[in-house]
Scaffold this motif. Structure first.
Motif, PDB file in Angstrom:
ATOM      1  N   LEU A   5      11.855  22.548  -2.686  1.00  0.00           N
ATOM      2  CA  LEU A   5      12.829  22.869  -3.449  1.00  0.00           C
ATOM      3  C   LEU A   5      12.759  23.632  -4.635  1.00  0.00           C
ATOM      4  N   SER A  63      -2.794   5.475  -3.597  1.00  0.00           N
ATOM      5  CA  SER A  63      -4.370   6.375  -3.123  1.00  0.00           C
ATOM      6  C   SER A  63      -4.123   7.278  -4.494  1.00  0.00           C
ATOM      7  N   ILE A  85       0.975  -1.599  -0.170  1.00  0.00           N
ATOM      8  CA  ILE A  85      -0.294  -0.213  -0.466  1.00  0.00           C
ATOM      9  C   ILE A  85       0.615   1.239  -0.568  1.00  0.00           C
ATOM     10  N   CYS A 118      -6.318   2.765  -0.859  1.00  0.00           N
ATOM     11  CA  CYS A 118      -6.854   2.081   1.033  1.00  0.00           C
ATOM     12  C   CYS A 118      -7.620   2.913   2.159  1.00  0.00           C
ATOM     13  N   SER A 142      -6.183   4.735  -6.367  1.00  0.00           N
ATOM     14  CA  SER A 142      -7.207   3.840  -5.248  1.00  0.00           C
ATOM     15  C   SER A 142      -6.212   3.914  -3.780  1.00  0.00           C
ATOM     16  N   ILE A 192      -0.982  -1.734  -4.695  1.00  0.00           N
ATOM     17  CA  ILE A 192      -1.679   0.177  -4.724  1.00  0.00           C
ATOM     18  C   ILE A 192      -1.288   1.551  -4.462  1.00  0.00           C
ATOM     19  N   ALA A 244       2.779   3.582  -3.515  1.00  0.00           N
ATOM     20  CA  ALA A 244       3.710   3.637  -4.259  1.00  0.00           C
ATOM     21  C   ALA A 244       4.618   4.363  -4.543  1.00  0.00           C
ATOM     22  N   ARG A 282      -0.810  17.708  -3.319  1.00  0.00           N
ATOM     23  CA  ARG A 282      -1.268  16.762  -4.719  1.00  0.00           C
ATOM     24  C   ARG A 282      -1.574  17.444  -6.177  1.00  0.00           C
ATOM     25  N   SER A 316      -3.249   9.041   8.451  1.00  0.00           N
ATOM     26  CA  SER A 316      -4.841   8.275   7.825  1.00  0.00           C
ATOM     27  C   SER A 316      -5.100   6.716   7.744  1.00  0.00           C
ATOM     28  N   GLY A 320       3.998  10.953  -3.916  1.00  0.00           N
ATOM     29  CA  GLY A 320       4.702  11.583  -2.176  1.00  0.00           C
ATOM     30  C   GLY A 320       5.489  12.323  -2.399  1.00  0.00           C
ATOM     31  N   GLY A 342       7.357   1.121  -1.643  1.00  0.00           N
ATOM     32  CA  GLY A 342       6.747   0.403  -2.209  1.00  0.00           C
ATOM     33  C   GLY A 342       7.094  -0.317  -3.487  1.00  0.00           C
ATOM     34  N   CYS A 344      12.081  10.110   7.106  1.00  0.00           N
ATOM     35  CA  CYS A 344      12.420  11.657   7.149  1.00  0.00           C
ATOM     36  C   CYS A 344      13.148  11.593   5.879  1.00  0.00           C
ATOM     37  N   GLY A 345      14.374  12.528   6.204  1.00  0.00           N
ATOM     38  CA  GLY A 345      14.499  13.683   5.414  1.00  0.00           C
ATOM     39  C   GLY A 345      15.671  12.745   4.222  1.00  0.00           C
ATOM     40  N   HIS A 346      16.160  11.704   4.844  1.00  0.00           N
ATOM     41  CA  HIS A 346      17.610  10.705   3.570  1.00  0.00           C
ATOM     42  C   HIS A 346      16.681   9.558   3.591  1.00  0.00           C
TER      43      HIS A 346
HETATM   44  C1  FAD Z   1      11.396  18.074  -1.598  1.00  0.00           C
HETATM   45  C2  FAD Z   1      11.620  16.991  -0.654  1.00  0.00           C
HETATM   46  C3  FAD Z   1      13.095  16.645  -0.659  1.00  0.00           C
HETATM   47  C4  FAD Z   1      13.771  15.646  -0.532  1.00  0.00           C
HETATM   48  N1  FAD Z   1      15.286  15.063  -0.819  1.00  0.00           N
HETATM   49  C5  FAD Z   1      15.948  13.567  -0.777  1.00  0.00           C
HETATM   50  C6  FAD Z   1      17.225  13.442  -0.764  1.00  0.00           C
HETATM   51  O1  FAD Z   1      17.749  14.364  -2.268  1.00  0.00           O
HETATM   52  N2  FAD Z   1      17.685  12.053  -0.832  1.00  0.00           N
HETATM   53  C7  FAD Z   1      17.248  11.411   0.046  1.00  0.00           C
HETATM   54  O2  FAD Z   1      17.722  10.703   0.042  1.00  0.00           O
HETATM   55  N3  FAD Z   1      15.780  11.857   0.204  1.00  0.00           N
HETATM   56  C8  FAD Z   1      15.104  13.172   0.186  1.00  0.00           C
HETATM   57  N4  FAD Z   1      13.790  12.871   0.518  1.00  0.00           N
HETATM   58  C9  FAD Z   1      13.146  12.256   1.171  1.00  0.00           C
HETATM   59  C10 FAD Z   1      12.150  10.891   0.296  1.00  0.00           C
HETATM   60  O3  FAD Z   1      11.983  11.444  -1.065  1.00  0.00           O
HETATM   61  C11 FAD Z   1      11.586   9.526   1.327  1.00  0.00           C
HETATM   62  O4  FAD Z   1      12.329   9.347   2.253  1.00  0.00           O
HETATM   63  C12 FAD Z   1      11.213   8.157   0.420  1.00  0.00           C
HETATM   64  O5  FAD Z   1      11.124   9.575  -1.011  1.00  0.00           O
HETATM   65  C13 FAD Z   1      10.185   7.542   0.805  1.00  0.00           C
HETATM   66  O6  FAD Z   1       9.559   7.097  -0.216  1.00  0.00           O
HETATM   67  P1  FAD Z   1       7.859   6.113   0.242  1.00  0.00           P
HETATM   68  O7  FAD Z   1       8.238   5.175  -0.872  1.00  0.00           O
HETATM   69  O8  FAD Z   1       8.193   5.476   1.823  1.00  0.00           O
HETATM   70  O9  FAD Z   1       6.700   7.092   0.411  1.00  0.00           O
HETATM   71  P2  FAD Z   1       6.354   8.539  -0.585  1.00  0.00           P
HETATM   72  O10 FAD Z   1       7.172   8.439  -1.879  1.00  0.00           O
HETATM   73  O11 FAD Z   1       5.650   9.647   0.516  1.00  0.00           O
HETATM   74  O12 FAD Z   1       4.971   7.366  -0.526  1.00  0.00           O
HETATM   75  C14 FAD Z   1       3.614   7.113   0.277  1.00  0.00           C
HETATM   76  C15 FAD Z   1       2.836   6.607  -0.464  1.00  0.00           C
HETATM   77  O13 FAD Z   1       1.803   6.512  -0.124  1.00  0.00           O
HETATM   78  C16 FAD Z   1       0.531   7.208  -1.075  1.00  0.00           C
HETATM   79  N5  FAD Z   1      -0.383   6.749   0.173  1.00  0.00           N
HETATM   80  C17 FAD Z   1      -0.994   7.574   0.675  1.00  0.00           C
HETATM   81  N6  FAD Z   1      -2.143   7.495   1.399  1.00  0.00           N
HETATM   82  C18 FAD Z   1      -2.725   6.659   1.021  1.00  0.00           C
HETATM   83  C19 FAD Z   1      -3.993   5.157   0.929  1.00  0.00           C
HETATM   84  N7  FAD Z   1      -4.595   5.362   1.903  1.00  0.00           N
HETATM   85  N8  FAD Z   1      -3.384   3.877   0.100  1.00  0.00           N
HETATM   86  C20 FAD Z   1      -2.929   3.868  -0.918  1.00  0.00           C
HETATM   87  N9  FAD Z   1      -1.900   4.731  -1.237  1.00  0.00           N
HETATM   88  C21 FAD Z   1      -1.798   6.068  -0.697  1.00  0.00           C
HETATM   89  C22 FAD Z   1       1.351   8.014  -1.720  1.00  0.00           C
HETATM   90  O14 FAD Z   1       0.047   8.485  -2.576  1.00  0.00           O
HETATM   91  C23 FAD Z   1       2.285   8.061  -1.780  1.00  0.00           C
HETATM   92  O15 FAD Z   1       2.552   7.972  -3.529  1.00  0.00           O
HETATM   93  C24 FAD Z   1      12.747  14.261   0.067  1.00  0.00           C
HETATM   94  C25 FAD Z   1      11.590  14.201   0.258  1.00  0.00           C
HETATM   95  C26 FAD Z   1      11.031  15.459  -0.377  1.00  0.00           C
HETATM   96  C27 FAD Z   1       9.737  15.892   0.329  1.00  0.00           C
END
Ligand code: FAD
Length: 444
Positions: free
Chosen positions: A261, A67, A39, A216, A214, A65, A41, A320, A246, A73, A45, A381-383
């Motif tokens: 950014l 949303s 859940i 969840c 879609s 899946i 992408a 979004r 959520s 994200g 994921g 977090c940020g990294h």
């Molecule tokens: C501006 C910015 C700059 C960054 N720069 C860096 C960098 O240079 N280097 C670094 O290491 N990290 C960086 N990061 C952090 C990095 O992008 C994240 O740590 C990483 O992308 C996390 O990936 P994730 O798949 O866990 O989360 P996300 O990419 O946030 O994915 C979560 C997904 O869940 C989906 N979702 C939410 N609710 C639901 C639901 N109910 N049902 C189904 N799907 C749902 C969302 O739509 C989203 O696509 C940065 C982040 C930002 C915002």
């Protein structure tokens, strides 16, 4: 400084999004059954889906899946810097956890960068991969002292890295305020959106199913709901990072925070000389509320950071929709460029955007079992770029061995608690303001 939003991309606010939009995914026409339901992408994921398919082939049905759209994200909005680090600077990890544990943690992040680069090369993913160095730079006497402590601790623990004094740092980037630099070599920069798309196409080619738009809406042992449609699963993974609250997961513990950014037009030859930064290198400063920057493959400056802020549902909806974020974001980022890169003149900013990350109070992710059949991998977090991209291989291996023990600190039941939900915006923003004040008191 002029600021003009490129009309072609204004609908998304993110220059890289059109390439994701071209990936449509499948649709959920009714109830379905799968072995693994993932859940969210983003990179977490996608990495889990890719590695499960590599591990089990067609033997297991893997469904992913989201949303919204692919990478809508943090993954489709980040600056694409693959670098090491987790939790805290190394000398603080050493102090808190002891040298052995700190070494394991830091080495894990170096390995994550290596394996992310190896994955991109092995699969020939077209994502502007550029291998080079990440430079951590100090900006005032206080964070200078901290950076030197970090570099001493890294050396003491056998990590080889170059350091640069006030004069030699100018050969890396023309930033008169930078006093000292620490170089992490074999890091990389990518175009994250291209990588998301390449990964998604590979997952589909391997037999996985990606279903977008879609959300969840409910999650129970063995099944999830997408509105009125039911997905039955053997095992599910929540990879929703900053959006996990959520579904009530790690509420008050993984906090949705926006970071910002901006991206310039391609730099002229004169501006390249004014900046003196090589395309393969990236720079992060060592303040609590920091800036970071790099060049893209077509020589645009990506400049990010500044004060993050709590992502309310209204802010997330704006992201979004592709909004540029509050006007203060552009103002703050521009002030950062003017202050730290004062010789870079005539910069033309084309796009500004923000994205939501999942932040924990101790800055470590939280990987846990939410229920017997449901895992949760959030709070990068940020990294999180390299870490989330690399995580899927470990998850698939655990599934193969039916084990959940990794010994890593962030495999834990809960992240620390910040505050009750209604107070989260105030608590988060106050904490960020406090960090900003600390930086300013120390000279910025
Ligand atoms: C501006 C910015 C700059 C960054 N720069 C860096 C960098 O240079 N280097 C670094 O290491 N990290 C960086 N990061 C952090 C990095 O992008 C994240 O740590 C990483 O992308 C996390 O990936 P994730 O798949 O866990 O989360 P996300 O990419 O946030 O994915 C979560 C997904 O869940 C989906 N979702 C939410 N609710 C639901 C639901 N109910 N049902 C189904 N799907 C749902 C969302 O739509 C989203 O696509 C940065 C982040 C930002 C915002």
């Amino acid at each position: 400084m002029p600021y003009k939003t490129n009309q072609d991309t204004r609908s998304t606010g993110n220059p890289w999004v059109p390439s994701i939009d071209a990936f449509k995914g499948g649709s959920l026409s009714g109830d379905i059954q799968c072995d693994y339901l993932i859940i969210g992408a983003g990179f977490t994921g996608l990495s889990i889906a890719y590695n499960l398919l590599k591990q089990f082939g067609q033997e297991k049905k893997v469904v992913l899946i989201d949303s919204h759209t692919l990478g809508s994200g943090a993954s489709g909005r980040n600056s694409g810097m693959l670098g090491p680090g987790i939790g805290a600077p190394f000398h603080r990890l050493e102090k808190k956890f002891g040298p052995e544990k700190a070494r394991t943690m830091f080495q894990h992040t170096l390995d994550a960068v290596d394996s992310s680069i190896a994955l991109i090369k092995r699969e020939a993913f077209d994502c502007d991969l550029t291998v080079g160095s990440q430079f951590k730079v100090s900006t005032n006497s206080s964070n200078d002292q901290q950076l030197r402590l970090e570099s001493d601790a890294l050396h003491r623990n056998g990590f080889e890295l170059n350091t640069y004094d006030e004069h030699s740092v100018q050969a890396i980037v023309n930033g008169p305020r930078y006093r000292y630099a620490l170089e992490y070599s074999n890091t990389a920069t990518i175009n994250p959106v291209k990588l998301l798309r390449a990964l998604a196409e590979k997952i589909t080619a391997l037999g996985g199913e990606i279903i977008l738009n879609s959300a969840c809406t409910e999650l129970e042992e063995g099944h999830a709901w997408v509105g009125k449609k039911r997905i039955n699963f053997e095992r599910a993974v929540i990879s929703m990072n900053g959006f996990s609250h959520s579904l009530g997961i790690q509420k008050g513990r993984v906090i949705p925070v926006s970071t910002s950014l901006m991206m310039s037009s391609p730099l002229s030859e004169q501006q390249r000389q004014q900046l003196a930064l090589k395309t393969e290198n990236a720079v992060i400063d060592n303040r609590k509320i920091f800036n970071y920057f790099r060049l893209t493959a077509d020589n645009r400056l990506i400049f990010g950071g500044g004060a993050p802020f709590y992502s309310t549902s209204g802010i997330i909806a704006e992201q979004r929709r592709g909004s540029d974020g509050p006007g203060s974001v552009y103002k703050e980022l521009s002030a950062g460029v003017n202050k730290y890169l004062p010789d870079l003149t005539g910069l033309h900013i084309e796009k500004v955007w923000t994205g939501t990350i999942g932040v924990t109070l101790d800055n470590f992710p939280v990987i846990s079992s939410y229920r017997k059949s449901i895992d949760s991998v959030i709070g990068w977090c940020g990294h999180g770029l390299a870490l989330s991209l690399a995580y899927g291989a470990a998850y698939a291996q655990q599934q193969k061995e039916s084990s959940s023990q990794t010994g890593l600190y962030w495999h834990r039941k809960k992240a620390p608690y910040l505050s009750p939900i209604p107070l989260l915006p105030i608590a988060s923003n106050s904490y960020i303001r406090y960090l900003n004040i600390m930086d300013n008191l120390r000279g910025g």
